[in-house]
Motif scaffolding. Structure first.
Motif, PDB file in Angstrom:
ATOM      1  N   UNK A   1      31.416 -54.462 -13.326  1.00 32.33           N
ATOM      2  CA  UNK A   1      32.544 -53.748 -12.726  1.00 32.33           C
ATOM      3  C   UNK A   1      33.460 -54.678 -11.949  1.00 32.33           C
ATOM      4  N   UNK A   2      32.906 -55.534 -11.109  1.00 28.92           N
ATOM      5  CA  UNK A   2      33.748 -56.410 -10.284  1.00 28.92           C
ATOM      6  C   UNK A   2      34.497 -57.410 -11.159  1.00 28.92           C
ATOM      7  N   UNK A   3      33.812 -57.978 -12.141  1.00 24.98           N
ATOM      8  CA  UNK A   3      34.467 -58.935 -13.032  1.00 24.98           C
ATOM      9  C   UNK A   3      35.611 -58.265 -13.791  1.00 24.98           C
ATOM     10  N   UNK A   4      35.392 -57.048 -14.256  1.00 22.54           N
ATOM     11  CA  UNK A   4      36.438 -56.332 -14.997  1.00 22.54           C
ATOM     12  C   UNK A   4      37.586 -55.931 -14.079  1.00 22.54           C
ATOM     13  N   UNK A   5      37.255 -55.547 -12.865  1.00 20.44           N
ATOM     14  CA  UNK A   5      38.278 -55.232 -11.861  1.00 20.44           C
ATOM     15  C   UNK A   5      39.175 -56.440 -11.618  1.00 20.44           C
ATOM     16  N   UNK A   6      38.559 -57.569 -11.344  1.00 20.73           N
ATOM     17  CA  UNK A   6      39.325 -58.778 -11.030  1.00 20.73           C
ATOM     18  C   UNK A   6      40.136 -59.269 -12.231  1.00 20.73           C
ATOM     19  N   UNK A   7      39.588 -59.119 -13.441  1.00 20.60           N
ATOM     20  CA  UNK A   7      40.329 -59.529 -14.639  1.00 20.60           C
ATOM     21  C   UNK A   7      41.587 -58.677 -14.808  1.00 20.60           C
ATOM     22  N   UNK A   8      41.465 -57.401 -14.504  1.00 20.07           N
ATOM     23  CA  UNK A   8      42.631 -56.520 -14.600  1.00 20.07           C
ATOM     24  C   UNK A   8      43.708 -56.931 -13.608  1.00 20.07           C
ATOM     25  N   UNK A   9      43.316 -57.372 -12.440  1.00 18.53           N
ATOM     26  CA  UNK A   9      44.280 -57.797 -11.423  1.00 18.53           C
ATOM     27  C   UNK A   9      44.983 -59.103 -11.795  1.00 18.53           C
ATOM     28  N   UNK A  10      44.355 -59.925 -12.630  1.00 18.31           N
ATOM     29  CA  UNK A  10      44.922 -61.248 -12.915  1.00 18.31           C
ATOM     30  C   UNK A  10      45.399 -61.418 -14.350  1.00 18.31           C
ATOM     31  N   UNK A  11      44.892 -60.619 -15.278  1.00 21.87           N
ATOM     32  CA  UNK A  11      45.242 -60.798 -16.687  1.00 21.87           C
ATOM     33  C   UNK A  11      45.544 -59.443 -17.330  1.00 21.87           C
ATOM     34  N   UNK A  12      44.704 -58.955 -18.234  1.00 20.82           N
ATOM     35  CA  UNK A  12      44.912 -57.642 -18.854  1.00 20.82           C
ATOM     36  C   UNK A  12      43.584 -57.104 -19.360  1.00 20.82           C
ATOM     37  N   UNK A  13      43.351 -55.821 -19.136  1.00 19.53           N
ATOM     38  CA  UNK A  13      42.117 -55.170 -19.576  1.00 19.53           C
ATOM     39  C   UNK A  13      42.455 -53.984 -20.465  1.00 19.53           C
ATOM     40  N   UNK A  14      41.549 -53.717 -21.419  1.00 21.16           N
ATOM     41  CA  UNK A  14      41.711 -52.599 -22.333  1.00 21.16           C
ATOM     42  C   UNK A  14      40.713 -51.509 -21.961  1.00 21.16           C
ATOM     43  N   UNK A  15      41.225 -50.348 -21.565  1.00 19.00           N
ATOM     44  CA  UNK A  15      40.426 -49.188 -21.206  1.00 19.00           C
ATOM     45  C   UNK A  15      40.571 -48.127 -22.292  1.00 19.00           C
ATOM     46  N   UNK A  16      39.484 -47.424 -22.586  1.00 18.30           N
ATOM     47  CA  UNK A  16      39.531 -46.305 -23.519  1.00 18.30           C
ATOM     48  C   UNK A  16      39.554 -45.013 -22.702  1.00 18.30           C
ATOM     49  N   UNK A  17      40.651 -44.276 -22.781  1.00 18.30           N
ATOM     50  CA  UNK A  17      40.775 -43.017 -22.039  1.00 18.30           C
ATOM     51  C   UNK A  17      40.997 -41.858 -23.020  1.00 18.30           C
ATOM     52  N   UNK A  18      40.325 -41.952 -24.164  1.00 20.61           N
ATOM     53  CA  UNK A  18      40.499 -40.950 -25.207  1.00 20.61           C
ATOM     54  C   UNK A  18      39.900 -39.595 -24.851  1.00 20.61           C
ATOM     55  N   UNK A  19      39.150 -39.531 -23.764  1.00 17.23           N
ATOM     56  CA  UNK A  19      38.637 -38.237 -23.305  1.00 17.23           C
ATOM     57  C   UNK A  19      39.744 -37.354 -22.745  1.00 17.23           C
ATOM     58  N   UNK A  20      40.877 -37.951 -22.384  1.00 22.77           N
ATOM     59  CA  UNK A  20      41.992 -37.182 -21.847  1.00 22.77           C
ATOM     60  C   UNK A  20      42.536 -36.239 -22.912  1.00 22.77           C
ATOM     61  N   UNK A  21      43.169 -35.169 -22.480  1.00 23.43           N
ATOM     62  CA  UNK A  21      43.763 -34.221 -23.404  1.00 23.43           C
ATOM     63  C   UNK A  21      45.198 -34.588 -23.716  1.00 23.43           C
ATOM     64  N   UNK A  22      45.517 -34.743 -25.003  1.00 21.57           N
ATOM     65  CA  UNK A  22      46.878 -35.042 -25.445  1.00 21.57           C
ATOM     66  C   UNK A  22      47.460 -33.787 -26.095  1.00 21.57           C
ATOM     67  N   UNK A  23      48.463 -33.209 -25.451  1.00 23.41           N
ATOM     68  CA  UNK A  23      49.028 -31.938 -25.868  1.00 23.41           C
ATOM     69  C   UNK A  23      50.525 -32.075 -26.101  1.00 23.41           C
TER      70      UNK A  23
END
Length: 382
Positions: free
Chosen positions: A44-66
């Motif tokens: 978690x911390x490594x991914x957090x810090x990478x997002x702050x300095x570079x770019x991270x890919x998150x999957x948020x496909x659980x969200x509803x797209x209407x």
């Protein structure tokens, strides 16, 4: 760090379109919002810090797209939301809220005018209730479509713009809270992507709606760039907490109104006075309370001393008097100290107020702090 509102039977959990992809990337999967979802890969911390300095890919496909389609779709949706929708120009987005008659928050959501229709992105844990609410209150000539065969990927971080422009030219023209339709061709196949410049981390970034049949190819193309790594729910939660962004089911629910939640910015100025939406009477009363100094409670940020975090459910005290409760809390990797969101009695909500959080029988000193804890870095144009 994250939990859904209710315990879940793991045998009933749905899988994301990229479930096998996440497991191949080494993800640890957990139940969340009715799905098996990746909470972390490297950590978690490594991914957090990478997002702050570079770019991270998150999957948020659980969200509803209407989508909502019909001649008066914007006008009819305004009867349910406190924001201005009718004046939303094509390609523009707006944060808004579904409310009960009593002014409680059913869900917070994003609304986009795509041109042909309105697009809504709602929270995964309550999307079915949202769909039922919309169908109950919208007239029959408004067509509601749930795109359950589409994935939603979030590319977040300061390098996100450069990465996506190299892969999908033209996306750099998007600014915060704007969106558009793009084509991406790979191996002779063309995918149509709806891309918005927005996110839930406080960083610059994009959310990409892609048909599930093309999702794995897109995910692979994004992480093929050395600037991009996959990240899970854990880092998404710590990032949104630092950004001061509420999480539905924790910092928002049907017992919480937008004014107490410090979301008055979502109440358009004209509609505060004119009303015309479900819950207006109750919300107007809370606005009057806020203006008159009689609002009962407020959502605030807390900076805690020491290293021990105060988690959701921790009581907040002023002296010997309980004055509130923590709704989200954790250790901030960016600040190197614990932070939290809490609802406290309005008399104790002023910036700089000294309070205490009770954790494991100990009182931890805390100070009311403005949010975001870490400044937003949204791209609003050069």
């Amino acid at each position: 760090m994250l939990s859904d509102e209710t315990p879940q039977d793991e045998t009933l959990l749905e899988t994301l379109p990229l479930d096998a992809w996440h497991r191949a990337q080494g993800a640890r999967m957990v139940p969340f919002a009715g799905y098996e979802m990746p909470i972390q890969y490297e950590g978690i911390v490594a991914e957090h810090n990478w997002t702050r300095t570079s770019a991270s890919l998150f999957d948020v496909s659980h969200m509803g797209q209407l989508t909502l389609k019909g001649d008066n779709a914007a006008h009819e949706l305004e009867k349910l939301l406190p924001g201005a929708i009718s004046n939303l120009k094509p390609g523009k987005m707006r944060y808004s809220l579904l409310l009960t008659e009593a002014g409680g928050v059913i869900d917070d959501l994003m609304v986009t005018n795509t041109g042909p229709h309105l697009a809504l992105v709602v929270n995964g844990a309550c999307k079915w209730d949202d769909i039922a609410h919309l169908r109950e209150h919208l007239p029959d000539d408004i067509t509601l479509t749930h795109f359950d065969d589409f994935a939603l990927l979030a590319l977040q971080g300061p390098e996100a713009g450069a990465v996506l422009e190299e892969l999908i030219p033209g996306t750099r023209e998007l600014t915060f809270m704007t969106a558009g339709l793009f084509e991406w061709t790979r191996d002779g196949k063309t995918a149509h992507l709806w891309i918005s410049r927005a996110g839930y981390t406080g960083e610059d970034g994009f959310e990409i709606s892609v048909h599930e049949g093309c999702a794995e190819d897109l995910a692979n193309a994004l992480i093929a760039d050395d600037r991009v790594k996959p990240a899970g729910l854990g880092a998404r939660d710590s990032l949104r907490l630092e950004a001061g962004l509420p999480l539905y089911g924790h910092d928002l629910d049907q017992n919480i109104d937008p004014v107490s939640a410090d979301l008055s910015f979502a109440l358009s100025k004209k509609r505060r006075s004119e009303g015309g939406y479900l819950g207006h009477k109750a919300v107007a009363a809370r606005l009057a309370d806020a203006e008159g100094g009689t609002l009962a409670r407020r959502r605030v940020g807390l900076l805690l001393d020491g290293r021990m975090p105060a988690r959701e459910g921790a009581d907040v005290f002023a002296g010997d008097t309980k004055v509130g409760i923590v709704t989200s809390g954790g250790f901030s990797p960016t600040l190197g100290r614990p932070i939290a969101m809490a609802y406290v009695d309005a008399l104790h909500a002023a910036e700089g107020t000294a309070l205490e959080c009770e954790v494991r029988g100990k009182r931890l000193p805390a100070t009311v702090s403005p949010m975001p804890f870490v400044p937003h870095r949204y791209f609003r144009g050069s």
